[in-house]
Design an enzyme around this catalytic site. Structure first.
Site, PDB file in Angstrom:
ATOM      1  N   CYS A 188     -58.139  68.778 -43.616  1.00 21.06           N
ATOM      2  CA  CYS A 188     -58.325  70.183 -43.269  1.00 21.06           C
ATOM      3  C   CYS A 188     -57.052  70.766 -42.674  1.00 21.06           C
ATOM      4  O   CYS A 188     -56.227  70.067 -42.091  1.00 21.06           O
ATOM      5  CB  CYS A 188     -59.489  70.342 -42.295  1.00 21.06           C
ATOM      6  SG  CYS A 188     -59.260  69.507 -40.717  1.00 21.06           S
ATOM      7  N   HIS A 204     -55.919  68.419 -39.356  1.00 26.94           N
ATOM      8  CA  HIS A 204     -55.712  67.026 -39.749  1.00 26.94           C
ATOM      9  C   HIS A 204     -54.660  66.881 -40.848  1.00 26.94           C
ATOM     10  O   HIS A 204     -54.025  65.825 -40.957  1.00 26.94           O
ATOM     11  CB  HIS A 204     -57.040  66.407 -40.197  1.00 26.94           C
ATOM     12  CG  HIS A 204     -57.993  66.208 -39.058  1.00 26.94           C
ATOM     13  ND1 HIS A 204     -59.350  66.395 -39.169  1.00 26.94           N
ATOM     14  CD2 HIS A 204     -57.767  65.866 -37.759  1.00 26.94           C
ATOM     15  CE1 HIS A 204     -59.923  66.156 -37.994  1.00 26.94           C
ATOM     16  NE2 HIS A 204     -58.983  65.841 -37.122  1.00 26.94           N
ATOM     17  N   CYS A 233     -58.315  93.647 -64.690  1.00 28.68           N
ATOM     18  CA  CYS A 233     -59.399  94.115 -65.562  1.00 28.68           C
ATOM     19  C   CYS A 233     -60.769  93.763 -65.000  1.00 28.68           C
ATOM     20  O   CYS A 233     -61.749  94.452 -65.286  1.00 28.68           O
ATOM     21  CB  CYS A 233     -59.222  93.551 -66.964  1.00 28.68           C
ATOM     22  SG  CYS A 233     -58.999  91.759 -67.012  1.00 28.68           S
ATOM     23  N   HIS A 282     -59.496  88.050 -70.161  1.00 27.71           N
ATOM     24  CA  HIS A 282     -59.550  89.510 -70.061  1.00 27.71           C
ATOM     25  C   HIS A 282     -61.004  89.965 -70.037  1.00 27.71           C
ATOM     26  O   HIS A 282     -61.874  89.337 -70.634  1.00 27.71           O
ATOM     27  CB  HIS A 282     -58.816  90.119 -71.268  1.00 27.71           C
ATOM     28  CG  HIS A 282     -58.740  91.620 -71.238  1.00 27.71           C
ATOM     29  ND1 HIS A 282     -58.176  92.315 -70.198  1.00 27.71           N
ATOM     30  CD2 HIS A 282     -59.165  92.564 -72.124  1.00 27.71           C
ATOM     31  CE1 HIS A 282     -58.235  93.608 -70.452  1.00 27.71           C
ATOM     32  NE2 HIS A 282     -58.842  93.785 -71.605  1.00 27.71           N
TER      33      HIS A 282
END
EC number: 3.4.19.12
Length: 863
Positions: A231, A244, A345, A823
């Site tokens: 983490c 960590h 988009c 897209h």
């Protein structure tokens, strides 16, 4: 008017006489304290109006305030002057003229045009060989509209000259989001070229990650040397973590790590512990492949920029975009396109569908004068203002006008071209709605469904008074969970905004064709021959609906009857039906090789949809309920002290954790409360809170905190959290009451305007019919630290229940291999016919591909 005539060169004044420097200086003296030189960090808007899509290319040009550096079109600059009293604006205008022709008919050669100094997009519809540009800048002093041409170094005071030069040379406020520059701002790590990677056999799965030291499941970083998953810091990236990953670097000295969850075909978030900054890794695909994350075959595409990976799917691109069909362009109100900013988009498609809904049109565009008049001093940072601006741009027809031959002839005769703006650029809108989101603020392609939920969250949080247009999507889901061992059941309700339909691949009606195609495709690949024409699986919609209604296993189910984990099954039904039903087809998943997979399927989506048979029935005769006993909450030991000693402000809630929980299907408001009451400790701890409190009647209601000394909610009492939500700051209430207004008037006005003092005063004056105890009751305690506000009638779940019969009116389609590339386009049924919205191009649809959609929008019809 003598002086104004001189400046304009008008008859009646000494227009032929050049104005003396002293006269201009005298004119500017009263306004000098308001003229500022842009500082580092100031956003200078010189390309787009804050309230409209006017620009220097527009007929009226653009006015830039020399104090706030906000820009306004001709019809909005007076509003800003009246509200702020700022008088000095820089007027910017770009002229487009036809080039002078030579005797042979060709354009005369010209020297380099030194009169172009504005950083504007050129009109793609104009041939640069036939037209030339000329930029004009001048100072305008309101309210009399005195004009001072620029540059004017000899006559202007030095401060004004410096300020004008700084404004004209300033960079775009969206520079970090420009597709050509956002990535180049990061340096290449000096460790990337010769990075050591240990051959330790580590392979990273596509999901289910957790920190190797504390079991946290968010803000996780993969060390590119040994494959450790750890983490990040508590404060890094506004996410939870115990540091960590940094400790591992200090112990081992392995410099580079990549953040899990950010890996896309275009790259990922890479951090160098040694260099102490985010960096680029040009060999990222190779470094990830070492741990089984295959990025080599993931190639991003956007709007037709195809590569070898897309060739087998050419038919999908052609069918969805209706390529090869002569499409008739559409113009006028409601037929305005949105220009693609580079992988935007997904946003454009969702917003086109949203603003085709009358409730959103009325809430924003219908209230345009009030929203604009009461907007804050910086309207670019106000959600409702930017929603209204976008809605008006799409619906007014002002930016979608057909070319008229008579106008073209007149323009040629005047030797000046007045470009017709078709389509609007949602740059300001995107910058605002995505600024707090790590993914939407990037220029990478995103999931339209995730953006839809993000937008609903913003609408919920910024609703105008009691009006909330997103209520049209809101519905209640009844979840029935049964313990397989004891057969006892639990019924709960939650709020949701869309229906997620699984793809029933096993129900394909053309299995023989699919098997034959797969054999032919593999043979063609082995022999390096052209691939066969794609065969798409045909899935009956009824099979997907059946899969939705079937029971599913519950992972890690805790049975209150057994006081232990057990096997459990869950079924979901509609406790209410929304006014507008959004259906998402769950087409996307990850393979074991980390390559995103897309189910390329054709589903016969119905125009008329009847889901009344999915209505919830509640507890049935003979069913026995599970005991109302909560499972124990497990909190990491190293986080308990921090949780108990650190309270967070509701405005500081970690939105990434909220969205992570929302994507699991939990209500947005419940997710916000879970993250708040667990002190921003991360999605995993917040998930535990949700499991404990999901049966409470106000589980899905907005976060509301009682006053100091009041009875805290269950979640708050566990962690000792106190405070107020929706309670305006006492000092602002005192200011308004000191003006003679009732206290409850002040509180109601502040609550309706997000605690904005200026807008609250305007609200009071615009609501003279407000009566003292009409909407709520104030209970004041003899405690100087707090006041408690209680609703006269507690608000229940905001649902608009009715029939489960719907008609399709819009759908969003995706082309490409995953939501991280490809897209999106949108089809909407308007005035009895389908229209395709493909970025800035809006055309009448000839063959709407309703079977290939990703998100479908239905509206309720009477049975």
């Amino acid at each position: 008017m003598q002086r104004r005539g001189a400046l304009f060169g008008m008859p009646g004044g000494s227009g032929s006489r050049k104005m003396a420097a002293g006269d201009i200086g005298e004119l500017l003296v009263p306004h000098m304290p308001t003229i500022r030189v842009p500082r580092s960090g100031d956003r200078v808007y010189k390309n787009e109006c804050a309230f409209s899509y006017d620009s220097p290319n527009s007929e009226g040009g653009l006015y830039v305030c020399m104090n706030t550096f906000l820009a306004f079109g001709r019809e909005h600059v007076e509003r800003h002057f009246r509200k702020t009293g700022q008088s000095v604006y820089m007027h910017l205008k770009r002229h487009v003229r036809e080039k002078v022709r030579g005797a042979s008919g060709g354009a005369l050669p010209k020297r380099r045009n030194s009169k172009i100094f504005l950083d504007l997009d050129t009109d793609d519809d104009l041939n640069s060989d036939d037209y030339e540009y000329e930029d004009e800048a001048k100072l305008v002093i309101f309210p009399d509209h005195y004009e001072i041409a620029l540059p004017n170094i000899e006559e202007l005071p030095a401060l004004v000259t410096i300020a004008c030069d700084a404004v004209l040379s300033s960079k775009s406020p969206y520079r970090k989001q420009d597709p050509d520059t956002w990535e180049n701002e990061l340096p290449v790590s000096k460790y990337a070229n010769n990075l050591t990677q240990l051959d330790n056999g580590v392979r990273i799965p596509p999901s289910g990650w957790k920190c190797a030291r504390c079991d946290l499941r968010e803000n996780l970083w993969l060390n590119l040397t040994d494959g450790s998953v750890l983490c990040g810091k508590w404060f890094f990236d506004s996410s939870g973590g115990n540091g960590h990953a940094l400790e591992h670097y200090r112990d081992m000295g392995y410099p580079l790590a990549v953040k899990l969850g950010t890996i896309t075909p275009d790259g990922a978030d890479v951090y160098s512990f040694q260099e102490e900054e985010p960096v680029l890794d040009p060999h990222l695909a190779k470094h990830l492949a070492h741990f089984g994350i295959d990025m080599l075959h993931m190639h991003g595409t956007e709007n037709g920029l195809r590569d070898n990976d897309i060739k087998p799917r050419v038919s999908e691109w052609e069918v969805i975009q209706e390529t090869g069909t002569k499409l008739k362009p559409m113009y006028g109100p409601g037929y305005t396109g949105l220009k693609n900013l580079g992988n935007s988009c997904y946003l454009s498609s969702v917003m086109q569908a949203i603003f085709s809904i009358p409730e959103f049109q009325r809430a924003y565009v219908g209230n345009l004068p009030r929203i604009f008049d009461y907007s804050p001093l910086d309207p670019t940072q106000d959600f409702n203002t930017q929603m209204t601006k976008l809605g008006h741009g799409l619906l007014s027809g002002q930016y979608s006008k057909p070319p008229v031959k008579s106008e073209l002839i007149e323009q040629v005769m005047k030797e000046e071209h007045k470009p017709q703006q078709n389509g609007i650029s949602p740059r300001m809108f995107k910058a605002f709605v995505s600024k707090s989101h790590p993914e939407f603020s990037s220029n990478r392609q995103q999931d339209a469904q995730e953006f839809f939920l993000h937008l609903v969250n913003l609408v919920e949080r910024n609703r105008i008074g009691s009006e909330n247009p997103s209520d049209v999507f809101r519905f209640l889901v009844e979840e029935r969970i049964q313990c397989c061992q004891t057969r006892k059941v639990r019924y709960t309700e939650r709020v949701d905004y869309l229906m997620q339909l699984p793809v029933a691949m096993e129900a394909a009606t053309n299995k023989d064709e699919l098997i034959a195609y797969e054999l032919t495709r593999r043979e063609a690949e082995a022999n390096r021959r052209p691939l066969p024409e794609l065969v798409r699986a045909k899935i009956p919609f009824s099979a997907c609906l059946q899969a939705f209604s079937e029971p599913e296993n519950v992972d890690d189910f805790w049975s209150s009857a057994l006081q232990a984990k057990s096997a459990g099954v869950k079924t979901s039904r509609f406790a209410s039906f929304p006014e507008y039903l959004v259906v998402q087809i769950k087409k996307f998943t990850f393979g074991l090789d980390w390559v995103p997979k897309k189910f390329d399927v054709s589903i016969d989506m119905p125009d008329l949809l009847d889901i009344n048979h999915l209505r919830a029935r509640g507890l049935q005769p003979g069913e026995e309920e599970l005991p109302d006993i909560s499972p124990p909450i497990v909190i990491p030991d190293d986080s308990k002290d921090r949780l108990m000693n650190q309270l967070i402000d509701p405005s500081d809630i970690d939105e990434s954790s909220v969205m992570q929980l929302a994507e699991m299907g939990f209500p947005l408001e419940a997710c916000r409360k879970a993250v708040y009451f667990t002190g921003n400790m991360g999605a995993e701890v917040a998930f535990n809170w949700i499991i404990v409190h999901m049966e409470e009647p106000d589980f899905a209601e907005p976060l509301t905190m009682p006053g100091y000394g009041g009875a805290a909610s269950a979640g708050a009492s566990v962690f000792g959290a106190t405070g107020l939500d929706n309670q305006p700051p006492e000092e602002i209430v005192a200011i308004i009451t000191s003006m003679g207004f009732h206290r409850n008037q002040a509180i109601q006005a502040l609550r309706a305007t997000n605690n904005n003092l200026e807008r609250a005063l305007d609200w009071i004056f615009s609501h003279p019919e407000f009566e003292e105890d009409s909407d709520f009751v104030i209970e004041m305690e003899n405690n100087a630290n707090a006041n408690m506000i209680s609703e006269a009638k507690p608000e229940g779940p905001r649902v608009k229940d009715g029939s489960g019969m719907y008609e399709l009116f819009a759908f969003i389609s995706h082309m490409g291999t995953s939501t991280m590339s490809g897209h999106y386009v949108c089809h909407i049924k308007k005035e009895g016919r389908w229209v395709i919205y493909n970025d800035h191009r809006v055309c009448a649809s000839e063959r709407p591909p309703k079977d290939l959609g990703y998100m479908y929008f239905y509206h309720r019809v009477p049975r």
